[in-house]
Design a protein around this motif. Structure first.
Motif, PDB file in Angstrom:
ATOM      1  N   UNK A  20       4.808   3.403  10.120  1.00  0.00           N
ATOM      2  CA  UNK A  20       5.727   2.255  10.060  1.00  0.00           C
ATOM      3  C   UNK A  20       4.974   0.963   9.765  1.00  0.00           C
ATOM      4  N   UNK A  21       3.809   0.787  10.365  1.00  0.00           N
ATOM      5  CA  UNK A  21       3.023  -0.429  10.134  1.00  0.00           C
ATOM      6  C   UNK A  21       2.552  -0.506   8.693  1.00  0.00           C
ATOM      7  N   UNK A  22       2.149   0.617   8.130  1.00  0.00           N
ATOM      8  CA  UNK A  22       1.622   0.626   6.765  1.00  0.00           C
ATOM      9  C   UNK A  22       2.754   0.625   5.743  1.00  0.00           C
ATOM     10  N   UNK A  23       3.812   1.346   6.012  1.00  0.00           N
ATOM     11  CA  UNK A  23       4.962   1.383   5.111  1.00  0.00           C
ATOM     12  C   UNK A  23       4.704   2.109   3.803  1.00  0.00           C
ATOM     13  N   UNK A  24       3.764   3.038   3.786  1.00  0.00           N
ATOM     14  CA  UNK A  24       3.446   3.777   2.559  1.00  0.00           C
ATOM     15  C   UNK A  24       3.531   5.274   2.816  1.00  0.00           C
ATOM     16  N   UNK A  25       3.814   6.018   1.751  1.00  0.00           N
ATOM     17  CA  UNK A  25       3.863   7.470   1.848  1.00  0.00           C
ATOM     18  C   UNK A  25       2.798   8.130   0.970  1.00  0.00           C
ATOM     19  N   UNK A  26       2.183   7.343   0.089  1.00  0.00           N
ATOM     20  CA  UNK A  26       1.144   7.861  -0.802  1.00  0.00           C
ATOM     21  C   UNK A  26      -0.129   7.063  -0.581  1.00  0.00           C
ATOM     22  N   UNK A  27      -1.252   7.770  -0.636  1.00  0.00           N
ATOM     23  CA  UNK A  27      -2.528   7.130  -0.378  1.00  0.00           C
ATOM     24  C   UNK A  27      -3.576   7.603  -1.363  1.00  0.00           C
ATOM     25  N   UNK A  28      -4.500   6.730  -1.683  1.00  0.00           N
ATOM     26  CA  UNK A  28      -5.691   7.078  -2.449  1.00  0.00           C
ATOM     27  C   UNK A  28      -6.758   7.416  -1.415  1.00  0.00           C
ATOM     28  N   UNK A  29      -7.453   8.507  -1.598  1.00  0.00           N
ATOM     29  CA  UNK A  29      -8.494   8.930  -0.664  1.00  0.00           C
ATOM     30  C   UNK A  29      -9.848   8.607  -1.270  1.00  0.00           C
ATOM     31  N   UNK A  39      -6.202   4.480   1.288  1.00  0.00           N
ATOM     32  CA  UNK A  39      -5.654   3.218   0.798  1.00  0.00           C
ATOM     33  C   UNK A  39      -4.236   3.463   0.307  1.00  0.00           C
ATOM     34  N   UNK A  40      -3.262   2.691   0.800  1.00  0.00           N
ATOM     35  CA  UNK A  40      -1.890   2.867   0.331  1.00  0.00           C
ATOM     36  C   UNK A  40      -1.786   2.632  -1.179  1.00  0.00           C
ATOM     37  N   UNK A  41      -0.946   3.425  -1.829  1.00  0.00           N
ATOM     38  CA  UNK A  41      -0.682   3.303  -3.258  1.00  0.00           C
ATOM     39  C   UNK A  41       0.788   2.945  -3.414  1.00  0.00           C
ATOM     40  N   UNK A  42       1.076   1.991  -4.299  1.00  0.00           N
ATOM     41  CA  UNK A  42       2.477   1.622  -4.545  1.00  0.00           C
ATOM     42  C   UNK A  42       3.281   2.837  -4.951  1.00  0.00           C
ATOM     43  N   UNK A  43       4.472   2.930  -4.426  1.00  0.00           N
ATOM     44  CA  UNK A  43       5.378   4.007  -4.795  1.00  0.00           C
ATOM     45  C   UNK A  43       6.138   3.572  -6.044  1.00  0.00           C
ATOM     46  N   UNK A  44       5.880   4.219  -7.176  1.00  0.00           N
ATOM     47  CA  UNK A  44       6.485   3.800  -8.445  1.00  0.00           C
ATOM     48  C   UNK A  44       8.000   3.941  -8.438  1.00  0.00           C
ATOM     49  N   UNK A  45       8.546   4.799  -7.590  1.00  0.00           N
ATOM     50  CA  UNK A  45       9.993   4.987  -7.554  1.00  0.00           C
ATOM     51  C   UNK A  45      10.724   3.706  -7.156  1.00  0.00           C
ATOM     52  N   UNK A  46      10.076   2.836  -6.394  1.00  0.00           N
ATOM     53  CA  UNK A  46      10.764   1.609  -5.983  1.00  0.00           C
ATOM     54  C   UNK A  46      11.027   0.690  -7.175  1.00  0.00           C
ATOM     55  N   UNK A  47      10.317   0.897  -8.285  1.00  0.00           N
ATOM     56  CA  UNK A  47      10.516   0.087  -9.483  1.00  0.00           C
ATOM     57  C   UNK A  47      11.569   0.667 -10.424  1.00  0.00           C
ATOM     58  N   UNK A  48      12.048   1.878 -10.146  1.00  0.00           N
ATOM     59  CA  UNK A  48      12.999   2.541 -11.031  1.00  0.00           C
ATOM     60  C   UNK A  48      14.253   1.683 -11.175  1.00  0.00           C
ATOM     61  N   UNK A  49      14.606   1.349 -12.384  1.00  0.00           N
ATOM     62  CA  UNK A  49      15.798   0.574 -12.660  1.00  0.00           C
ATOM     63  C   UNK A  49      15.619  -0.929 -12.501  1.00  0.00           C
TER      64      UNK A  49
END
Length: 75
Positions: A20-29, A39-49
């Motif tokens: 919850x604090x990080x708010x990410x589901x994908x990470x770079x290792x 390291x959290x990676x931006x979720x590209x799906x949030x940019x869809x549309x």
């Protein structure tokens, strides 16, 4: 600081409070001197549309557009 474990499939369990604090589901290792860094990676799906409706609806539409452009270039 939290202590987490790796399960039999190699997955690391991140407690809900950390997720919850990080708010990410994908990470770079990254491998660092004494361990690993996530390291959290931006979720590209949030940019869809965000930039208007998608131009192509399917893979077939994309392939057709590529064929059309390649035909124009060959003329």
């Amino acid at each position: 600081m939290e202590i987490v474990e790796v399960d039999g499939f190699g997955r690391i369990y991140l407690p809900a409070e950390i997720r919850k604090r990080i708010g990410a589901r994908r990470f770079r290792v990254k491998i660092v001197d004494n361990g690993i860094l996530l390291e959290p990676v931006d979720d590209v799906d949030k940019y869809y549309g965000s930039y208007g409706p998608p131009r192509y609806k399917s893979l077939e539409d994309i392939e057709e557009a590529i064929r059309d452009v390649s035909q124009v270039d060959l003329r």
